[in-house]
Write a protein that holds these residues in place. Structure first.
Motif, PDB file in Angstrom:
ATOM      1  N   GLU A 195       0.849  -1.189   0.000  1.00  0.00           N
ATOM      2  CA  GLU A 195       0.000   0.000   0.000  1.00  0.00           C
ATOM      3  C   GLU A 195       0.881   1.233   0.000  1.00  0.00           C
ATOM      4  OE1 GLU A 195      -3.673   0.948   0.170  1.00  0.00           O
ATOM      5  OE2 GLU A 195      -2.208   2.322  -0.586  1.00  0.00           O
TER       6      GLU A 195
ATOM      7  N   HIS B 129     -14.809   6.229  -6.877  1.00  0.00           N
ATOM      8  CA  HIS B 129     -14.534   4.840  -6.525  1.00  0.00           C
ATOM      9  C   HIS B 129     -13.991   4.128  -7.753  1.00  0.00           C
ATOM     10  CE1 HIS B 129     -15.984   0.555  -6.601  1.00  0.00           C
ATOM     11  NE2 HIS B 129     -15.288   0.553  -5.485  1.00  0.00           N
ATOM     12  N   TYR B 130     -12.806   3.515  -7.616  1.00  0.00           N
ATOM     13  CA  TYR B 130     -12.190   2.782  -8.715  1.00  0.00           C
ATOM     14  C   TYR B 130     -12.448   1.291  -8.502  1.00  0.00           C
ATOM     15  CZ  TYR B 130      -9.794   7.042 -10.146  1.00  0.00           C
ATOM     16  OH  TYR B 130      -9.512   8.314 -10.588  1.00  0.00           O
TER      17      TYR B 130
ATOM     18  N   ARG C 227      -7.016   2.622 -13.542  1.00  0.00           N
ATOM     19  CA  ARG C 227      -6.347   2.719 -12.246  1.00  0.00           C
ATOM     20  C   ARG C 227      -6.261   4.178 -11.820  1.00  0.00           C
ATOM     21  NH1 ARG C 227      -4.105  -1.766 -10.404  1.00  0.00           N
ATOM     22  NH2 ARG C 227      -2.845  -0.601  -8.925  1.00  0.00           N
TER      23      ARG C 227
ATOM     24  N   ASN D 146      -9.534  -1.638  -7.849  1.00  0.00           N
ATOM     25  CA  ASN D 146      -9.019  -2.088  -6.552  1.00  0.00           C
ATOM     26  C   ASN D 146      -9.839  -1.552  -5.383  1.00  0.00           C
ATOM     27  OD1 ASN D 146      -8.304   0.583  -6.661  1.00  0.00           O
ATOM     28  ND2 ASN D 146      -6.108   0.263  -6.349  1.00  0.00           N
ATOM     29  N   ASP D 147     -11.042  -1.055  -5.676  1.00  0.00           N
ATOM     30  CA  ASP D 147     -11.946  -0.504  -4.653  1.00  0.00           C
ATOM     31  C   ASP D 147     -11.340   0.656  -3.888  1.00  0.00           C
ATOM     32  OD1 ASP D 147     -14.404  -1.992  -4.889  1.00  0.00           O
ATOM     33  OD2 ASP D 147     -13.334  -3.744  -4.134  1.00  0.00           O
ATOM     34  N   SER D 148     -10.452   1.423  -4.538  1.00  0.00           N
ATOM     35  CA  SER D 148      -9.914   2.615  -3.882  1.00  0.00           C
ATOM     36  C   SER D 148     -10.928   3.746  -3.956  1.00  0.00           C
ATOM     37  CB  SER D 148      -8.591   3.035  -4.523  1.00  0.00           C
ATOM     38  OG  SER D 148      -8.757   3.291  -5.905  1.00  0.00           O
TER      39      SER D 148
ATOM     40  N   GLU E 191      -0.099   4.455  -0.769  1.00  0.00           N
ATOM     41  CA  GLU E 191      -0.746   5.714  -0.412  1.00  0.00           C
ATOM     42  C   GLU E 191      -0.707   5.992   1.088  1.00  0.00           C
ATOM     43  OE1 GLU E 191      -2.042   3.412  -2.287  1.00  0.00           O
ATOM     44  OE2 GLU E 191      -2.813   4.240  -4.163  1.00  0.00           O
TER      45      GLU E 191
ATOM     46  N   ILE F  20      -8.887   5.237   1.102  1.00  0.00           N
ATOM     47  CA  ILE F  20      -8.731   3.826   1.448  1.00  0.00           C
ATOM     48  C   ILE F  20      -8.960   2.988   0.208  1.00  0.00           C
ATOM     49  CG2 ILE F  20     -11.132   3.283   2.033  1.00  0.00           C
ATOM     50  CD1 ILE F  20      -8.024   2.397   4.167  1.00  0.00           C
ATOM     51  N   LYS F  21      -8.578   1.703   0.262  1.00  0.00           N
ATOM     52  CA  LYS F  21      -8.851   0.800  -0.852  1.00  0.00           C
ATOM     53  C   LYS F  21      -9.167  -0.592  -0.318  1.00  0.00           C
ATOM     54  CE  LYS F  21      -4.262  -1.053  -1.895  1.00  0.00           C
ATOM     55  NZ  LYS F  21      -3.200  -1.185  -2.910  1.00  0.00           N
TER      56      LYS F  21
ATOM     57  N   TYR G 173      -6.709  10.697  -1.451  1.00  0.00           N
ATOM     58  CA  TYR G 173      -6.900   9.256  -1.300  1.00  0.00           C
ATOM     59  C   TYR G 173      -7.331   8.934   0.122  1.00  0.00           C
ATOM     60  CZ  TYR G 173      -5.701   4.365  -0.502  1.00  0.00           C
ATOM     61  OH  TYR G 173      -5.742   3.045  -0.126  1.00  0.00           O
TER      62      TYR G 173
ATOM     63  N   GLY H 294     -12.481  -0.095   1.285  1.00  0.00           N
ATOM     64  CA  GLY H 294     -12.987   0.781   0.241  1.00  0.00           C
ATOM     65  C   GLY H 294     -14.323   0.308  -0.296  1.00  0.00           C
TER      66      GLY H 294
END
Length: 302
Positions: free
Chosen positions: A108, A198-199, A301, A202-204, A110, A213-214, A211, A218
């Protein structure tokens, strides 16, 4: 004895973590410590609580088998190091080891893990329940020879009590049968809207360009925000455990710990969203600004 009594008096997982860190500071004079839990996939640990660091590092991830913490978790045994130099500062050592192994995407990036710049003594103790690994209790010091055999024995004993209590509180929170209250009318909020992205890759989750959380946490946050947008504000742990949108990796994954992680990250980042506990296994999502939710499809991403 005093530390064990403190842990036994804890009423939930959050107060258990606070009791553990307070005992380390006040009963053992340990100023720098972290509690990390193993995620449901069994490949990494995430920092759930810490003390003594400028940045808490809550939400940072350590791959299993990397560094003192990761090796203690993988081998299921305490690791105590008496002499260190600044080049082995935990956060930097982890990053260099993973990068050299060509697996930088496992870490991680971030949320940097906390750690002393001049760490000279380290002790990592596995937290377990029965034969199952739950996490790691980690302490460090800028002094050489800070932790001896007695410290190791004491922390192994407390980590065992900690593991049993973590299991107990997980089962109590997720098995709670208290009904949800009637859905409250949402309070109208004012101010410029905040874009929450929300991506799906990777659920970030990002609040604006910040930023948060992911991963599983997330996915939980995004699910709560979508339901809040549809008119809900009250939730129960049990329903989240069964929600297919979250895709919890394993029945043993500690949902209560994920919610504490989310609560602390939202508070630390000064987000306009917060989580308030309203009862055993129940909580409320409070939103203080209008939100514009943007779901970015998989393949993109952040």
């Amino acid at each position: 004895r005093h530390a064990a009594q403190r842990l036994a008096a804890a009423a939930d997982l959050e107060s258990l973590l606070e009791a553990m860190l307070a005992s380390l500071r006040e009963d053992f004079d340990v100023r720098h410590a972290m509690v990390l839990l193993l995620d449901g996939g069994g490949r990494k640990l995430f920092t759930l609580a810490s003390c003594g660091y400028e940045q808490s590092g809550v939400g940072s991830e350590i791959p299993l088998g990397e560094g003192v913490i990761g090796v203690a978790a993988r081998e299921g045994t305490p690791i105590r190091i008496a002499h260190m130099t600044s080049e082995y500062a935990y956060g930097r050592a982890i990053r260099e080891a993973v990068a050299q192994g060509g697996e930088a995407d496992r870490l991680e990036t971030e949320i940097p893990p906390p750690g002393l710049a001049e760490s000279r003594s380290q002790l990592a103790v596995p937290i377990g329940a029965g034969r199952r690994l739950l996490g790691v209790l980690y302490v460090e010091s800028p002094q050489d020879l800070r932790f001896g055999y007695d410290d190791e024995d004491a922390l192994v004993t407390l980590a065992a009590q900690l593991g049993l209590a973590i299991n107990l509180f997980r089962d109590a929170a997720e098995g709670a049968a208290e009904p949800l209250p009637a859905q409250e009318r949402r309070r109208r909020v004012a101010g410029p809207p905040v874009t929450v992205r929300h991506y799906a890759e990777n659920d970030s989750v990002f609040f604006g360009d910040d930023y948060l959380i992911k991963g599983v946490a997330g996915a939980i946050l995004w699910t709560l925000l979508r339901d809040h947008e549809a008119g809900r504000s009250s939730f129960a742990n049990r329903e989240l455990r069964l929600d297919p949108r979250i895709r919890l990796p394993d029945i043993s994954d500690n949902l209560e710990a994920r919610l504490i992680l989310l609560q602390r990250r939202l508070l630390e980042r000064g987000a306009c969203v917060r989580i308030e506990k309203t009862g055993r296994g129940r909580f409320r999502l409070c939103v203080e600004r209008p939100l514009q939710l943007v779901d970015v499809p998989a393949g993109t991403r952040p």
